[in-house]
Design a protein around this motif. Structure first.
Motif, PDB file in Angstrom:
ATOM      1  N   SER A  15       0.828  -1.204   0.000  1.00  0.00           N
ATOM      2  CA  SER A  15       0.000   0.000   0.000  1.00  0.00           C
ATOM      3  C   SER A  15       0.863   1.256   0.000  1.00  0.00           C
ATOM      4  O   SER A  15       0.621   2.199  -0.773  1.00  0.00           O
ATOM      5  CB  SER A  15      -0.931   0.001   1.218  1.00  0.00           C
ATOM      6  OG  SER A  15      -1.750   1.152   1.218  1.00  0.00           O
ATOM      7  N   LEU A  16       1.895   1.294   0.842  1.00  0.00           N
ATOM      8  CA  LEU A  16       2.786   2.456   0.875  1.00  0.00           C
ATOM      9  C   LEU A  16       3.547   2.605  -0.440  1.00  0.00           C
ATOM     10  O   LEU A  16       3.728   3.725  -0.947  1.00  0.00           O
ATOM     11  CB  LEU A  16       3.773   2.328   2.043  1.00  0.00           C
ATOM     12  CG  LEU A  16       3.194   2.470   3.452  1.00  0.00           C
ATOM     13  CD1 LEU A  16       4.305   2.292   4.500  1.00  0.00           C
ATOM     14  CD2 LEU A  16       2.497   3.808   3.647  1.00  0.00           C
ATOM     15  N   LEU A  57      -5.011   4.195   0.173  1.00  0.00           N
ATOM     16  CA  LEU A  57      -4.720   3.894  -1.221  1.00  0.00           C
ATOM     17  C   LEU A  57      -5.906   4.256  -2.109  1.00  0.00           C
ATOM     18  O   LEU A  57      -5.736   4.813  -3.197  1.00  0.00           O
ATOM     19  CB  LEU A  57      -4.374   2.414  -1.381  1.00  0.00           C
ATOM     20  CG  LEU A  57      -3.925   1.966  -2.773  1.00  0.00           C
ATOM     21  CD1 LEU A  57      -2.724   2.763  -3.249  1.00  0.00           C
ATOM     22  CD2 LEU A  57      -3.590   0.476  -2.764  1.00  0.00           C
ATOM     23  N   GLN A  58      -7.112   3.959  -1.641  1.00  0.00           N
ATOM     24  CA  GLN A  58      -8.305   4.309  -2.410  1.00  0.00           C
ATOM     25  C   GLN A  58      -8.374   5.806  -2.682  1.00  0.00           C
ATOM     26  O   GLN A  58      -8.800   6.236  -3.755  1.00  0.00           O
ATOM     27  CB  GLN A  58      -9.568   3.885  -1.656  1.00  0.00           C
ATOM     28  CG  GLN A  58      -9.779   2.393  -1.526  1.00  0.00           C
ATOM     29  CD  GLN A  58     -11.078   2.071  -0.804  1.00  0.00           C
ATOM     30  OE1 GLN A  58     -12.112   2.682  -1.029  1.00  0.00           O
ATOM     31  NE2 GLN A  58     -11.023   1.105   0.100  1.00  0.00           N
ATOM     32  N   PRO A 113       9.200   4.990   0.322  1.00  0.00           N
ATOM     33  CA  PRO A 113       7.884   5.611   0.468  1.00  0.00           C
ATOM     34  C   PRO A 113       7.712   6.249   1.841  1.00  0.00           C
ATOM     35  O   PRO A 113       8.273   5.782   2.842  1.00  0.00           O
ATOM     36  CB  PRO A 113       6.917   4.438   0.300  1.00  0.00           C
ATOM     37  CG  PRO A 113       7.678   3.430  -0.498  1.00  0.00           C
ATOM     38  CD  PRO A 113       9.100   3.567  -0.037  1.00  0.00           C
ATOM     39  N   LYS A 114       6.931   7.307   1.899  1.00  0.00           N
ATOM     40  CA  LYS A 114       6.603   7.947   3.163  1.00  0.00           C
ATOM     41  C   LYS A 114       5.955   6.936   4.102  1.00  0.00           C
ATOM     42  O   LYS A 114       5.025   6.233   3.723  1.00  0.00           O
ATOM     43  CB  LYS A 114       5.645   9.121   2.909  1.00  0.00           C
ATOM     44  CG  LYS A 114       5.290   9.905   4.149  1.00  0.00           C
ATOM     45  CD  LYS A 114       4.364  11.061   3.796  1.00  0.00           C
ATOM     46  CE  LYS A 114       3.986  11.858   5.031  1.00  0.00           C
ATOM     47  NZ  LYS A 114       3.054  12.986   4.693  1.00  0.00           N
ATOM     48  N   GLY A 115       6.476   6.833   5.305  1.00  0.00           N
ATOM     49  CA  GLY A 115       5.928   5.904   6.290  1.00  0.00           C
ATOM     50  C   GLY A 115       6.567   4.531   6.286  1.00  0.00           C
ATOM     51  O   GLY A 115       6.319   3.726   7.192  1.00  0.00           O
ATOM     52  N   LEU A 145       5.040  -8.235   5.632  1.00  0.00           N
ATOM     53  CA  LEU A 145       4.702  -6.837   5.429  1.00  0.00           C
ATOM     54  C   LEU A 145       4.087  -6.560   4.076  1.00  0.00           C
ATOM     55  O   LEU A 145       3.439  -5.545   3.880  1.00  0.00           O
ATOM     56  CB  LEU A 145       5.960  -5.968   5.581  1.00  0.00           C
ATOM     57  CG  LEU A 145       6.663  -6.017   6.936  1.00  0.00           C
ATOM     58  CD1 LEU A 145       7.925  -5.175   6.888  1.00  0.00           C
ATOM     59  CD2 LEU A 145       5.745  -5.525   8.045  1.00  0.00           C
ATOM     60  N   PHE A 146       4.311  -7.448   3.097  1.00  0.00           N
ATOM     61  CA  PHE A 146       3.866  -7.167   1.748  1.00  0.00           C
ATOM     62  C   PHE A 146       2.359  -7.206   1.622  1.00  0.00           C
ATOM     63  O   PHE A 146       1.794  -6.660   0.739  1.00  0.00           O
ATOM     64  CB  PHE A 146       4.505  -8.138   0.741  1.00  0.00           C
ATOM     65  CG  PHE A 146       5.993  -7.947   0.606  1.00  0.00           C
ATOM     66  CD1 PHE A 146       6.491  -6.800   0.036  1.00  0.00           C
ATOM     67  CD2 PHE A 146       6.878  -8.906   1.084  1.00  0.00           C
ATOM     68  CE1 PHE A 146       7.858  -6.621  -0.092  1.00  0.00           C
ATOM     69  CE2 PHE A 146       8.250  -8.724   0.948  1.00  0.00           C
ATOM     70  CZ  PHE A 146       8.735  -7.585   0.369  1.00  0.00           C
TER      71      PHE A 146
END
Length: 207
Positions: free
Chosen positions: A22-23, A54-55, A188-190, A206-207
Motif C-alpha cells: 500500500s505504501l 490507497l483508495q 515511500p513515506k511511512g 509486510l507485503f
C-alpha cells in the motif's frame, strides 16, 4: 509520435494487499502524477478491500481487468519490466513503449519470479539491472530512464542499506534503492516507521 506522458501499471498478483504494498503504491501514484503520467493498479479483485489511504490517493486508477485485457490490441506498446529479459531498459525505449508494466510484488525476499505469469502473455521485456528492487524503486528508475532520459548506469543507487531500528538493533534491507541528494535511499513515506514497528516480523509479512 508517442506522447512523453506514459502509463505505469502494477498488475497486482496477490489476493491480498499488505501495508508494505500500500505504501509503495501510494508513492508510485504520487510521483507518477507529478511527472505528468498515469498510474494504474490492474487485476484488482472486486472482493479485495483496499486501504482507504490507497483508495483516496491522488492519481491511482483501480482496474479490475488485467493488462492483457486492457491492451489486447496494443500489446506491442507495453513494456514488461522483467529481471529475466534479454536486454536492459534504455532511454530510446521511450519511443517504443507507452505503457510500463510491473508484476506486483517485485520486492519479495528472497525474490520469487512473480513476473513469469506476465512474461508468458507475450509482452516485450526489459530489465533494470542485476539487483533486486522494490516495486516503487523499479517504477522510479523506469521514470528516470524513460521520462528524464537518465541512463540506467548513470543513476545513483544505494544497495542493501542498513536501517537503524533502535540504539541496539539495525536491519539490512535486501534491495536496491535510488539515492537521494543526501546519499540516503528513497523510500515511500511511512515505510521506515512500518519496518521499525514490524522489525520482529519477516519481510514477507509486510507485503
Amino acid at each position: 509520435m508517442p506522447s512523453t506522458a506514459k502509463t505505469y501499471i502494477v498488475e497486482h498478483l496477490d489476493p491480498e494487499l499488505g501495508p508494505w504494498s500500500s505504501l509503495e503504491y501510494q508513492a508510485i501514484a504520487t510521483e507518477t502524477v507529478e511527472s505528468g503520467s498515469m498510474f494504474c493498479l490492474s487485476s484488482i479483485s472486486r472482493s479485495l478491500k483496499l486501504p482507504k489511504e490507497l483508495q483516496n490517493a491522488p492519481g491511482v486508477l483501480i482496474e479490475n481487468r488485467s493488462v492483457e485485457e486492457m491492451y489486447k490490441l496494443e500489446k506491442d506498446r507495453v513494456c514488461l519490466l522483467d529481471p529475466a529479459a534479454p536486454s536492459e531498459l534504455h532511454v530510446e525505449d521511450a519511443a517504443l513503449f507507452d505503457v510500463f508494466l510491473f508484476g506486483g510484488i517485485l520486492g519479495d525476499d528472497p525474490p520469487r519470479d512473480r513476473t513469469a505469469e506476465l512474461r508468458q502473455k507475450g509482452f516485450k521485456g526489459r530489465r533494470l539491472g542485476p539487483v533486486q528492487m522494490t516495486t516503487d524503486t523499479a517504477a522510479r528508475v523506469t521514470r528516470l530512464v524513460i521520462q528524464q532520459k537518465v541512463a540506467l548506469d548513470q543513476i545513483s543507487y544505494v544497495d542493501y542499506p542498513e536501517l537503524k531500528i533502535d540504539e541496539h538493533e539495525s536491519t539490512e534491507m535486501p534491495f536496491r534503492y535510488v539515492m537521494d541528494e543526501n546519499g540516503k535511499p528513497i523510500m515511500p513515506k511511512g515505510m521506515i516507521d512500518l519496518i521499525k514497528s514490524d522489525s520482529e516480523k519477516g519481510f514477507g509479512d509486510l507485503f
